[in-house]
Design an enzyme around this catalytic site. Structure first.
Site, PDB file in Angstrom:
ATOM      1  N   HIS A   1      47.508  16.378  87.207  1.00  0.00           N
ATOM      2  CA  HIS A   1      48.448  17.448  86.844  1.00  0.00           C
ATOM      3  C   HIS A   1      47.978  18.193  85.593  1.00  0.00           C
ATOM      4  CE1 HIS A   1      52.211  19.564  86.700  1.00  0.00           C
ATOM      5  NE2 HIS A   1      52.504  19.092  85.503  1.00  0.00           N
TER       6      HIS A   1
ATOM      7  N   ASP B   1      47.361  15.392  91.559  1.00  0.00           N
ATOM      8  CA  ASP B   1      48.592  15.432  90.767  1.00  0.00           C
ATOM      9  C   ASP B   1      49.474  14.232  91.093  1.00  0.00           C
ATOM     10  OD1 ASP B   1      50.962  16.147  89.401  1.00  0.00           O
ATOM     11  OD2 ASP B   1      50.581  18.280  89.754  1.00  0.00           O
TER      12      ASP B   1
ATOM     13  N   SER C   1      53.220  24.455  84.984  1.00  0.00           N
ATOM     14  CA  SER C   1      54.155  23.437  85.451  1.00  0.00           C
ATOM     15  C   SER C   1      55.561  24.045  85.583  1.00  0.00           C
ATOM     16  CB  SER C   1      54.082  22.233  84.501  1.00  0.00           C
ATOM     17  OG  SER C   1      54.610  21.094  85.103  1.00  0.00           O
TER      18      SER C   1
END
Ligand SMILES: *[C@@H]1O[C@H](CO)[C@@H](O)[C@H](O)[C@H]1NC(C)=O
Length: 321
Positions: free
Chosen positions: A291, A231, A111
């Site tokens: 995600h 996501d 991320s």
């Protein structure tokens, strides 16, 4: 007899030097650096488990988890609050101080850790990164502040502060997400007030493109960008591949994405992503799920291919203490 005493000696050396934190690693396997994501820390259960899984794929690999702060609580907090440029300076010093990394390493960013590692490559890259894999990163920023899980106080605090203004000078030096918030409805303000993302993307029109950033990124063996199919945390999710929302325009439907290959950043090759692509060194990968849903089917083929490469010919086992 000699062999037996040698073996005994080896066992004794292991016992004497093996503290709970010591581990043996192989010098001929390229080391790996992992930068955790938002809400996580360098030594969370998830990070430790991932490191063990990688070691099962690449036995003997040396792994360093980036620590912006030493304590787990402070490291987790630093994912929300802090000055990103200062954090990256600190991490560059940390990476340069680790003896095992001096010959270079591969890097995995989770991320936001992905764009931060990219910034490390562009600005420092000493020691150099060979392969950089980013999972669900926000390379073209975010256009919305992510929602918070119930009870996540740090997230709440950061989101409330961001709502008060992402482009204030306070937010731009204290709120991590604000420093990669890219308001596609107000790009002039973003370019004028955001220091971090437009800088590492060589995006500010009034400033000369920094060729060091491009030269360093192009020096990667491979840049592998992983996006997650479902996501909903990263808005827009295409940011993981340098996609962004198109600025408002009466001829363009709201929510339209400018994909990587139509971005001026790519077309004019501001940071070398196009060069990497045209020389077969840009990987665009999709993992199924939300995600950071890091299933084994998602990470294992990438970790097998892009991590654990051979660094030196000799096959030495080193005991680290
Ligand atoms: C480009 O970036 C490097 C690394 O941050 C810096 O040392 C250098 O001064 C920059 N060059 C220009 C022309 O801004």
């Amino acid at each position: 007899m000699i062999l037996r005493s040698l073996l005994l000696f080896a066992v004794v050396v292991q016992l004497v030097f093996a503290s709970p934190f010591a581990s043996s690693y192989r010098k001929d396997v390229r080391p790996l650096v992992i930068w955790h994501g938002l809400g996580d820390s360098h030594s969370s259960a998830g990070m430790l488990e991932f490191a063990e899984l990688i070691k099962s794929v690449h036995p003997g690999i040396f792994i360093h988890a980036v620590r912006v702060e030493e304590s787990i609580e402070a490291d987790q907090r630093a994912g929300w609050f802090g000055n990103v440029e200062e954090q990256i300076v600190k991490v560059s010093e940390q990476l340069a101080s680790i003896k095992e990394l001096e010959g270079g390493f591969d890097a995995i960013g989770f991320s936001q850790g992905g764009q931060f590692l990219r910034a490390y490559v562009e600005i420092y890259n000493e020691p150099p990164v060979h392969n950089l894999i980013t999972f669900g990163s926000q390379h073209m920023g975010i256009s919305d502040i992510p929602g918070c899980k119930p009870g996540d106080i740090l997230c709440r605090l950061a989101a409330n502060a961001a709502r008060a203004g992402v482009y204030t000078s306070w937010a731009q030096t204290h709120l991590v997400q604000a420093q990669y918030f890219r308001d596609h409805k107000n790009l002039d303000l973003y370019l004028a007030t955001n220091h971090f993302l437009p800088t590492i993307n060589n995006e500010v029109p009034s400033i000369l493109k920094n060729n060091t950033y491009k030269a360093n990124l192009v020096s990667l063996s491979n840049l592998v960008l992983v996006a997650f199919s479902e996501d909903q945390t990263v808005v827009p999710k295409e940011s993981s591949w340098f996609g962004s929302f198109a600025p408002p325009d009466e001829n363009v439907e709201e929510g339209t994405i400018i994909p990587l290959k139509e971005q001026p950043l790519y077309v004019e090759d501001w940071i070398g992503v196009r060069t990497l692509d045209e020389s077969g060194r840009l990987g665009l990968e999709i993992c199924e799920g939300r995600h950071m849903a890091l299933s084994r089917a998602c990470w294992e083929p990438l970790v097998t291919t892009y991590a654990g490469g051979s660094l030196r010919a000799e096959n030495t086992l080193v005991v680290q203490s």
